[in-house]
Design an enzyme around this catalytic site. Structure first.
Site, mmCIF file in Angstrom:
data_model
loop_
_atom_site.group_PDB
_atom_site.id
_atom_site.type_symbol
_atom_site.label_atom_id
_atom_site.label_comp_id
_atom_site.label_asym_id
_atom_site.label_seq_id
_atom_site.Cartn_x
_atom_site.Cartn_y
_atom_site.Cartn_z
ATOM 1 N NE ARG A 88 -7.002 -7.636 -9.217
ATOM 2 C CZ ARG A 88 -6.116 -7.091 -8.375
ATOM 3 N NH1 ARG A 88 -6.410 -6.953 -7.086
ATOM 4 N NH2 ARG A 88 -4.942 -6.694 -8.793
ATOM 5 N NE ARG A 89 -4.245 -10.648 -8.372
ATOM 6 C CZ ARG A 89 -4.882 -10.388 -7.230
ATOM 7 N NH1 ARG A 89 -6.029 -10.986 -6.944
ATOM 8 N NH2 ARG A 89 -4.377 -9.543 -6.387
ATOM 9 C CG HIS A 110 -9.039 1.693 -7.143
ATOM 10 N ND1 HIS A 110 -9.342 2.964 -6.717
ATOM 11 C CD2 HIS A 110 -7.975 1.296 -6.382
ATOM 12 C CE1 HIS A 110 -8.507 3.324 -5.750
ATOM 13 N NE2 HIS A 110 -7.669 2.333 -5.531
ATOM 14 C CG PHE A 111 -4.793 -0.996 -10.245
ATOM 15 C CD1 PHE A 111 -4.190 -1.122 -11.460
ATOM 16 C CD2 PHE A 111 -5.235 -2.151 -9.601
ATOM 17 C CE1 PHE A 111 -4.023 -2.363 -12.053
ATOM 18 C CE2 PHE A 111 -5.075 -3.405 -10.179
ATOM 19 C CZ PHE A 111 -4.472 -3.503 -11.414
ATOM 20 C CG HIS A 112 -5.901 0.409 -15.410
ATOM 21 N ND1 HIS A 112 -6.002 -0.827 -14.831
ATOM 22 C CD2 HIS A 112 -4.910 0.306 -16.344
ATOM 23 C CE1 HIS A 112 -5.120 -1.652 -15.392
ATOM 24 N NE2 HIS A 112 -4.451 -0.986 -16.309
ATOM 25 C CE1 TYR A 159 -2.261 7.044 -0.865
ATOM 26 C CE2 TYR A 159 -1.679 5.317 0.689
ATOM 27 C CZ TYR A 159 -2.641 6.081 0.039
ATOM 28 O OH TYR A 159 -3.960 5.875 0.280
ATOM 29 C CG HIS A 162 -2.073 1.085 0.757
ATOM 30 N ND1 HIS A 162 -2.984 0.953 -0.264
ATOM 31 C CD2 HIS A 162 -2.233 2.333 1.230
ATOM 32 C CE1 HIS A 162 -3.679 2.069 -0.392
ATOM 33 N NE2 HIS A 162 -3.245 2.933 0.505
#
Ligand code: HAS
Length: 533
Positions: A423-424, A358-360, A211, A207
């Protein structure tokens, strides 16, 4: 520049892998020559999530320290180059293993999937190399402090130091997992691995890793964007405090990636969810500071209405427009993060392709578009060239292409994730199941969005090559803003590193000590390795 060459190569190859993936997942395309879907997915995740980011960030951070704290000494340069060489060697080792199909374990390399030991050793090299590089940057800042007595160090360099401290503290987790768990296990020295422990160590690192990607984008927002739009930094203290809050709260929160995992008591998940909500605060402070900056610039240029200050911003300047798109994207992206962190809602989205959506939006839009925006002044500044009006226009088009592609792809991922699509996962009809058939139109939309994004990658590589080798010779400013006259003086306790590091370590111990003791005392026998590809 050396770091950025590696980053751009990773972008091209990783982007190509992404294109292949969305095609395969649409069900309309099959990989030739026995290449595996998970092999391509591993290439994509590692090259873009770990290599593009880390190398770009280090290149940028070295330049930032050098620009604001002073040119690096020969010794610091030596350590910078050593870090770069160790990281590059590690990247090559890991990449070769993935290409030989010996390590199709995805970027999270979850046990009990077992890769070749050289893959893990390569990852260890990347981490150790990054420590050496981080040391070189921190050393330049420390030298500035020694030479300038008791006054706050330059803001941008201060931010680099915070990001490096966070990175070093969090990557100890992944280094421990690799050295004491994955390497002995993949070398056959031990038969079994404690899966929960390895995943916990990974997310202790994983995590703050996000950041570590975000903070350099925030460095650009806080210190570079005000200069580009003709303004000043709204508040030096607010910027420093928000970075320090990231140092404190971004590490003891890894359990929000493990909310569905057995073996961790609900109380500790609850505590880490609370801390996750704390780490949202510095982002909200950043949003506030950005609005304040835009408003003060707009008002200084004569805007009077409630929102008319937006009209006064330089909408024809790629150095501003592209990072601004990144900021806007972070509003839905951050809201998605808050949904993920909410324990009950996490049950709905965990392991669905919503998370990929979300992470894209976060890393592949907010962060990456800010990095692209920074390239328009950073690359010509370093290569002694100038950004031309033509490249400026093409850059804005590139930003729009990226936005269109990402909206389609990430939007489809969010929606179909809520419909349960995993996912994956490779394309599958799941034995002709009705539910899986409902996902197919969204997977086609992902392929359309992904193809547009690939056009965006080709465009940015073209622009990069122009800026690095062909743009006219000249001087391009490295824009760093001054602090506004109206801002209050920065209090020195913001640079009390002993105090901040102590609080950071105390929070980590609070959040992790008992769960780790629990895992050791009640640990299962562990798992043998599997190679399912
Ligand atoms: Fe996340 C999963 C929670 C932020 C990346 N995240 C992931 C994964 C990645 C990732 C890569 O709690 C997948 C990992 C994997 O492979 O399994 N995330 C959060 C939360 C935040 C958050 C609470 N994530 C990020 C950032 C990332 C990133 C940043 C990369 C850079 N995330 C989660 C959780 C999961 C997760 C769970 C696990 C899900 C699962 O079950 O697997 C927060 O930090 C977000 C706070 C952000 C805000 C937005 C502030 C807005 C700003 C913009 C201002 C705009 C302006 C422009 C000024 C509150 C600062 C205005 C102009 C106008 C015109 C309006």
């Amino acid at each position: 520049m050396a770091h950025i060459y590696v980053a751009m190569t990773a972008l091209l190859l990783g982007g190509l892998a992404g294109l292949v993936q969305v095609m395969v997942r649409s069900g309309q395309f099959q990989l030739p020559f026995g290449i595996g879907y998970y092999q391509v997915l591993t290439v994509h995740g590692i090259l873009l999530g770990l290599i593009l980011t880390t190398f770009f960030i280090f290149g940028f951070q070295i330049s930032a320290v050098s620009r604001t704290a002073g040119t690096l000494s020969d010794k610091q340069r030596f350590w910078g180059w050593t870090g770069f060489s160790v990281m590059t060697a590690g990247t090559i080792m890991a990449a070769v293993m993935v290409l030989l199909n010996e390590a199709s374990v995805l970027y999270t390399f979850y046990a009990p999937l077992m890769a070749h030991w050289i893959f893990y050793l390569g990852l260890a090299f990347v981490v150790v190399g990054s420590w050496i590089g981080a040391f070189a940057q921190i050393a330049r800042y420390a030298q500035w402090k020694r030479e300038n007595g008791k006054q706050p160090g330059p803001l941008l360099s201060f931010m680099v130091v915070v990001n490096n401290l966070m990175w070093v503290i969090c990557s100890i987790g992944v280094a421990v997992a690799v050295l004491f768990q994955f390497l002995p296990w993949s070398l056959g020295l031990v038969e079994r691995i404690d899966v929960l422990m390895s995943r916990t160590l990974f997310w202790y690192f994983g995590h703050p890793l996000v950041y570590f990607w975000l903070l350099p984008a925030y460095m650009v927002w806080y210190t570079i964007i005000p200069k580009i739009i003709g303004g000043k930094i709204f508040s030096d203290s607010l910027a420093r405090l928000s970075f320090l809050l990231f140092l404190l709260f971004s590490i003891p929160v890894g359990f929000h990636h493990q909310l569905t995992e057995p073996g961790i008591d609900a109380f500790w998940k609850f505590l880490q969810v609370v801390l996750t909500f704390m780490v949202v605060i510095p982002s909200l402070m950043t949003a506030f500071a950005m609005f304040a900056t835009f408003e003060s610039v707009g008002r200084a240029k004569g805007a009077t209405g409630l929102f008319s200050f937006f009209k006064k911003l330089p909408w024809d300047d790629v150095r501003f427009v592209v990072p601004f798109i990144g900021m806007v994207a972070f509003i839905p992206a951050g809201a998605g993060g808050i949904i993920n962190a909410s324990h009950q809602m996490n049950q709905v989205i965990h392991n669905t392709i919503w998370v990929t959506g979300h992470f894209h939006l976060t890393v592949a839009t907010t962060v990456v578009l800010t990095f692209f925006g920074a390239m328009y002044w950073l690359i010509p500044h370093l290569t002694g060239r100038k950004l031309t009006p033509k490249l400026n226009r093409l850059g804005i088009i590139q930003g729009i292409v990226w936005t269109v592609g990402m909206s389609i792809m990430s939007g489809a991922m969010h929606i179909v994730g809520l419909m349960g699509a995993p996912r994956r996962s490779n394309f599958s009809t799941y034995g002709g199941s009705e539910q899986a058939a409902e996902w197919v139109p969204y997977q086609l939309a992902q392929a359309v969005g992904g193809t547009i994004l690939f056009i965006g990658i080709v465009l940015i590589i073209y622009i990069f090559l122009q800026l690095a080798f062909f743009a006219p010779k000249g001087v391009q400013e490295y824009p760093v803003a001054e602090v506004s006259e109206g801002a209050q003086q920065t209090p020195m306790f913001l640079e009390n590193w002993k105090m901040w590091i102590t609080i950071c370590v105390a929070l980590i111990l609070l959040a992790y000590t008992i769960p780790f003791i629990d895992m050791m005392q009640n640990g299962p026998p562990g798992s043998v390795g599997y190679k399912l590809w």
